[in-house]
Write a protein that holds these residues in place. Structure first.
Motif, PDB file in Angstrom:
ATOM      1  N   VAL A 135      13.588   4.184   6.855  1.00  0.00           N
ATOM      2  CA  VAL A 135      14.356   3.390   7.800  1.00  0.00           C
ATOM      3  C   VAL A 135      15.716   3.054   7.203  1.00  0.00           C
ATOM      4  CG1 VAL A 135      14.458   1.196   9.047  1.00  0.00           C
ATOM      5  CG2 VAL A 135      12.284   2.414   8.860  1.00  0.00           C
ATOM      6  N   ARG A 136      16.777   3.308   7.948  1.00  0.00           N
ATOM      7  CA  ARG A 136      18.104   2.907   7.519  1.00  0.00           C
ATOM      8  C   ARG A 136      18.269   1.427   7.866  1.00  0.00           C
ATOM      9  NH1 ARG A 136      19.975   7.635  10.257  1.00  0.00           N
ATOM     10  NH2 ARG A 136      21.352   6.346  11.550  1.00  0.00           N
ATOM     11  N   ARG A 137      17.905   0.585   6.909  1.00  0.00           N
ATOM     12  CA  ARG A 137      17.792  -0.853   7.170  1.00  0.00           C
ATOM     13  C   ARG A 137      19.134  -1.463   7.584  1.00  0.00           C
ATOM     14  NH1 ARG A 137      12.940  -3.539   4.614  1.00  0.00           N
ATOM     15  NH2 ARG A 137      11.570  -1.830   4.031  1.00  0.00           N
ATOM     16  N   LEU A 138      20.204  -0.989   6.983  1.00  0.00           N
ATOM     17  CA  LEU A 138      21.519  -1.537   7.332  1.00  0.00           C
ATOM     18  C   LEU A 138      21.830  -1.251   8.796  1.00  0.00           C
ATOM     19  CD1 LEU A 138      23.759  -2.998   5.637  1.00  0.00           C
ATOM     20  CD2 LEU A 138      24.942  -0.799   5.590  1.00  0.00           C
ATOM     21  N   ASP A 139      21.587  -0.031   9.234  1.00  0.00           N
ATOM     22  CA  ASP A 139      21.853   0.330  10.624  1.00  0.00           C
ATOM     23  C   ASP A 139      20.909  -0.398  11.570  1.00  0.00           C
ATOM     24  OD1 ASP A 139      23.792   2.003   9.681  1.00  0.00           O
ATOM     25  OD2 ASP A 139      22.663   3.850   9.965  1.00  0.00           O
ATOM     26  N   LEU A 140      19.641  -0.531  11.168  1.00  0.00           N
ATOM     27  CA  LEU A 140      18.676  -1.236  12.017  1.00  0.00           C
ATOM     28  C   LEU A 140      19.049  -2.713  12.149  1.00  0.00           C
ATOM     29  CD1 LEU A 140      16.047  -1.205  13.639  1.00  0.00           C
ATOM     30  CD2 LEU A 140      14.808  -1.651  11.493  1.00  0.00           C
ATOM     31  N   ARG A 141      19.499  -3.300  11.043  1.00  0.00           N
ATOM     32  CA  ARG A 141      19.924  -4.707  11.084  1.00  0.00           C
ATOM     33  C   ARG A 141      21.088  -4.887  12.067  1.00  0.00           C
ATOM     34  NH1 ARG A 141      20.386  -5.078   6.162  1.00  0.00           N
ATOM     35  NH2 ARG A 141      18.501  -6.215   5.564  1.00  0.00           N
ATOM     36  N   GLU A 142      22.044  -3.960  12.008  1.00  0.00           N
ATOM     37  CA  GLU A 142      23.182  -4.043  12.930  1.00  0.00           C
ATOM     38  C   GLU A 142      22.744  -3.797  14.370  1.00  0.00           C
ATOM     39  OE1 GLU A 142      27.788  -2.456  13.152  1.00  0.00           O
ATOM     40  OE2 GLU A 142      26.273  -1.180  12.195  1.00  0.00           O
ATOM     41  N   GLN A 143      21.814  -2.871  14.551  1.00  0.00           N
ATOM     42  CA  GLN A 143      21.319  -2.549  15.891  1.00  0.00           C
ATOM     43  C   GLN A 143      20.637  -3.742  16.545  1.00  0.00           C
ATOM     44  OE1 GLN A 143      18.912   1.112  16.098  1.00  0.00           O
ATOM     45  NE2 GLN A 143      17.407   0.006  17.318  1.00  0.00           N
ATOM     46  N   LEU A 144      19.902  -4.517  15.760  1.00  0.00           N
ATOM     47  CA  LEU A 144      19.111  -5.619  16.319  1.00  0.00           C
ATOM     48  C   LEU A 144      19.832  -6.957  16.302  1.00  0.00           C
ATOM     49  CD1 LEU A 144      15.595  -4.784  14.811  1.00  0.00           C
ATOM     50  CD2 LEU A 144      16.463  -4.250  17.093  1.00  0.00           C
ATOM     51  N   THR A 145      20.747  -7.145  15.346  1.00  0.00           N
ATOM     52  CA  THR A 145      21.380  -8.461  15.200  1.00  0.00           C
ATOM     53  C   THR A 145      22.889  -8.436  15.413  1.00  0.00           C
ATOM     54  OG1 THR A 145      21.824  -8.298  12.814  1.00  0.00           O
ATOM     55  CG2 THR A 145      19.610  -9.014  13.489  1.00  0.00           C
ATOM     56  N   GLY A 146      23.482  -7.253  15.422  1.00  0.00           N
ATOM     57  CA  GLY A 146      24.927  -7.163  15.557  1.00  0.00           C
ATOM     58  C   GLY A 146      25.678  -7.425  14.269  1.00  0.00           C
ATOM     59  N   SER A 147      24.939  -7.561  13.161  1.00  0.00           N
ATOM     60  CA  SER A 147      25.560  -7.854  11.865  1.00  0.00           C
ATOM     61  C   SER A 147      24.930  -6.985  10.780  1.00  0.00           C
ATOM     62  CB  SER A 147      25.366  -9.334  11.515  1.00  0.00           C
ATOM     63  OG  SER A 147      25.778  -9.599  10.182  1.00  0.00           O
ATOM     64  N   THR A 148      25.750  -6.636   9.784  1.00  0.00           N
ATOM     65  CA  THR A 148      25.221  -5.898   8.637  1.00  0.00           C
ATOM     66  C   THR A 148      25.083  -6.790   7.411  1.00  0.00           C
ATOM     67  OG1 THR A 148      27.460  -5.213   8.004  1.00  0.00           O
ATOM     68  CG2 THR A 148      26.219  -3.718   9.435  1.00  0.00           C
ATOM     69  N   ALA A 149      25.299  -8.094   7.569  1.00  0.00           N
ATOM     70  CA  ALA A 149      25.234  -9.022   6.436  1.00  0.00           C
ATOM     71  C   ALA A 149      23.832  -9.067   5.846  1.00  0.00           C
ATOM     72  CB  ALA A 149      25.655 -10.419   6.882  1.00  0.00           C
ATOM     73  N   THR A 150      23.758  -9.067   4.523  1.00  0.00           N
ATOM     74  CA  THR A 150      22.484  -9.143   3.819  1.00  0.00           C
ATOM     75  C   THR A 150      22.517 -10.302   2.836  1.00  0.00           C
ATOM     76  OG1 THR A 150      23.165  -7.715   1.986  1.00  0.00           O
ATOM     77  CG2 THR A 150      22.297  -6.632   3.956  1.00  0.00           C
ATOM     78  N   CYS A 151      21.360 -10.563   2.229  1.00  0.00           N
ATOM     79  CA  CYS A 151      21.281 -11.640   1.234  1.00  0.00           C
ATOM     80  C   CYS A 151      21.669 -11.157  -0.158  1.00  0.00           C
ATOM     81  CB  CYS A 151      19.862 -12.227   1.204  1.00  0.00           C
ATOM     82  SG  CYS A 151      19.370 -12.996   2.754  1.00  0.00           S
ATOM     83  N   GLY A 152      21.732  -9.846  -0.349  1.00  0.00           N
ATOM     84  CA  GLY A 152      22.098  -9.295  -1.653  1.00  0.00           C
ATOM     85  C   GLY A 152      23.578  -8.965  -1.721  1.00  0.00           C
ATOM     86  N   THR A 153      24.008  -8.541  -2.900  1.00  0.00           N
ATOM     87  CA  THR A 153      25.417  -8.195  -3.093  1.00  0.00           C
ATOM     88  C   THR A 153      25.708  -6.744  -2.731  1.00  0.00           C
ATOM     89  OG1 THR A 153      25.128  -7.474  -5.399  1.00  0.00           O
ATOM     90  CG2 THR A 153      25.509  -9.832  -5.011  1.00  0.00           C
ATOM     91  N   GLY A 154      24.714  -5.877  -2.888  1.00  0.00           N
ATOM     92  CA  GLY A 154      24.928  -4.458  -2.638  1.00  0.00           C
ATOM     93  C   GLY A 154      25.762  -3.768  -3.698  1.00  0.00           C
ATOM     94  N   ARG A 155      25.903  -4.390  -4.871  1.00  0.00           N
ATOM     95  CA  ARG A 155      26.755  -3.826  -5.929  1.00  0.00           C
ATOM     96  C   ARG A 155      26.246  -2.484  -6.431  1.00  0.00           C
ATOM     97  NH1 ARG A 155      27.062  -7.987 -10.630  1.00  0.00           N
ATOM     98  NH2 ARG A 155      28.130  -6.207 -11.613  1.00  0.00           N
ATOM     99  N   TRP A 156      24.941  -2.273  -6.362  1.00  0.00           N
ATOM    100  CA  TRP A 156      24.375  -1.069  -7.001  1.00  0.00           C
ATOM    101  C   TRP A 156      23.691  -0.158  -5.996  1.00  0.00           C
ATOM    102  CZ3 TRP A 156      23.077  -6.054  -9.117  1.00  0.00           C
ATOM    103  CH2 TRP A 156      23.947  -6.439 -10.148  1.00  0.00           C
ATOM    104  N   THR A 157      24.200  -0.120  -4.778  1.00  0.00           N
ATOM    105  CA  THR A 157      23.647   0.800  -3.787  1.00  0.00           C
ATOM    106  C   THR A 157      24.255   2.177  -3.977  1.00  0.00           C
ATOM    107  OG1 THR A 157      25.360   0.162  -2.205  1.00  0.00           O
ATOM    108  CG2 THR A 157      23.253  -1.018  -2.105  1.00  0.00           C
TER     109      THR A 157
END
Length: 522
Positions: free
Chosen positions: A500-522
């Protein structure tokens, strides 16, 4: 790898390969091959690529429908001294454009169908490679493979062990995939050679039937190809799709003793475990890679086998490193350990793990969560076009995996979450395990962390529905969550390995890509 199949044919290995459908590059070749026939096909394809203009040091991009001929074409490119880059057809046209611009391939081996799909989205793939070759039907701006058939390639070209051998891409769950460059030393010497041993209970034997249901655009199957051909089992079974009714007759005709698959393949094939005389009755070893497999699915397959002691082997790792840990499940251990997402111990002699505070990089004590660092000789050479990003994920000789975990008292590691996907309310992975255990109707559960809010649960069912009563029972005594969203399997954005592309799914369902992590090491 360029002469792998020639060497197998010269050894006269008796392995027969069965396909669930003909190769896309040999539609009239049937569904059964021996080593000599595979060697001929690799040699022929090397001639096509050479005639198209690919040579020593050039890059050859491969983009097509899912099939093992991804790896045969990669071997053909290696044979003429080129560097193959395998690109999943599941990627969007705009992402493919970015990756092809970084690759600047001499030849793009693709299909008219892929050219049309991308052109409809405004991306002209014919402008992103020196020469484009289609294997299905002719297309404007491309050379059809029939125009190249019969061309002889050069003698096999050798390269240094530390030169680029193959380029694969990461899954892309958090954005544009990285192009991962591996050498002979990393992907063959450090990974395939270690795996190609006849280890009791898990090694491939001459009488085995080895089946795989994978994404052949990814690095795992390139390594798997080297291993399985050199180990010479009696039969190899290639499964390209995830429709259980289509793979069932193939598996029944050739019941596997060793089964490897994507987590998503295991989820989709699970109904077959309940059928009378199910096709997994002879399996002694299941192998899972790429992503988490939740306990109910593992339990169903172990119970489907009639072997007295079937094993389930989980491997956790990354495209950049190969497997870092392994863990075995049995019927008894699965019942005892419950849902904790323990990925096991580091691969002996091959890998080391260290858990550190993500802010200070100081080691953390066992039992405390930390950022997982890995040390392995199989670490990739670079990210093509993103060398600084690759360098930023290193601390000395240690590789920053981007995963959060806990080292347990016995030296094993329990994964909590990707750092970018973490939630302050516990482990998303562990809660997903519990939910799947409590919801028999669930094909998959995904927990999406959101800043300042309880996590959002997504429950995937066959018909996209979930009763309120079933949810109330499932979430009892779990951390607070939002009301669940129920979807069908195909409603979720997925990668080529069906993650699952969680970032895309989050945006699809909530309209936002904001997460609780920093994403520094993706």
């Amino acid at each position: 790898m360029g002469v792998l199949f020639d060497e197998c044919a010269a050894r006269r290995i008796a392995t027969t390969t069965h396909l669930d459908r003909p190769f896309d590059i040999a539609p009239d070749g049937g569904t059964e091959y021996d080593a000599a026939a595979l060697a001929d096909l690799v040699r022929d394809a090397a001639g096509w690529l050479s005639a198209a203009g690919a040579g020593r040091g050039d890059r050859v991009a491969i983009l097509k429908d899912n099939h093992w001929d991804y790896d045969l074409l990669a071997c053909s490119a290696v044979r003429i001294g080129s560097v193959p880059a395998q690109l999943s057809a599941q990627m969007s046209p705009d992402v493919l454009a970015i990756l092809l611009e970084r690759l600047a391939p001499a030849v793009l081996m693709t299909t008219a169908g892929q050219l049309e799909r991308c052109l409809a989205a405004g991306v002209d793939l014919t402008s992103l490679a020196r020469v484009v070759v289609t294997s299905d039907v002719p297309a404007p701006g491309a050379v059809h493979v029939d125009q190249l058939r019969g061309s002889a390639g050069p003698a096999p070209q050798r390269r240094g062990d530390d030169e680029p051998l193959v380029i694969d891409h990461t899954s892309g769950t958090t954005g544009v995939p990285k192009l991962v460059v591996h050498s002979t030393r990393t992907i063959i010497g450090a990974l395939a050679r270690f795996e190609a041993r006849r280890i009791p209970k898990i090694g491939v034997r001459p009488d085995d039937v080895v089946a795989t249901a994978s994404s052949f655009a990814h690095g795992r199957t390139f390594c798997w190809t080297a291993v399985v051909m050199s180990m010479a089992p009696r039969e190899v079974v290639i499964l390209t799709g995830q429709d259980p009714n289509r793979v069932d007759p193939v598996l029944r005709a050739h019941p596997p003793t060793i089964m490897e698959g994507l987590p998503a393949s295991y989820v989709r094939f699970r109904p077959l475990t309940e059928r009378l005389d199910n096709p997994f009755r002879r399996v002694k070893l299941y192998i899972s890679t790429y992503d988490a497999v939740h306990p109910p699915t593992i339990r169903a397959y172990l119970n489907a086998s009639r072997h007295p002691g079937p094993l389930w082997m989980d491997g956790w790792g990354q495209t950049e490193t190969g497997p870092l840990t392994f863990r075995f499940h049995t019927r008894r251990s699965l019942a005892r350990r419950g849902a904790a997402h323990d990925v096991g111990r580091p691969v002996p002699v091959k890998t080391r793990l260290r858990l550190v505070d993500p802010d200070t990089f100081q080691p953390v004590r066992p039992g405390r969560p930390g950022l997982v660092l890995a040390r392995t000789a199989a670490r990739c050479l670079d990210y093509l076009g993103e060398s600084q990003r690759w360098a930023d994920k290193q601390v000395g000789k240690w590789w920053i995996t981007g995963d959060l975990g806990v080292r347990r008292w016995d030296g094993s590691v329990q994964l909590l979450d990707r750092e970018v996907d973490q939630t302050p309310d516990g482990s998303c992975l562990e809660i997903e395990d519990v939910l799947e255990d409590r919801l028999p109707e669930a094909l998959e559960c995904v927990l999406l962390a959101q800043p300042g809010k309880p996590p959002l649960p997504v429950v995937v069912t066959a018909d996209g529905t979930l009763s309120e009563e079933a949810w109330r029972r499932a979430c009892r005594r779990l951390p607070k969550m939002q009301s669940p969203v129920s979807l069908r399997w195909d409603d979720l954005p997925r990668t080529g390995t069906a993650k699952v592309r969680r970032l895309d799914l989050r945006e699809q369902l909530t309209g936002s890509t904001a997460t609780c992590g920093t994403g520094r090491w993706t």
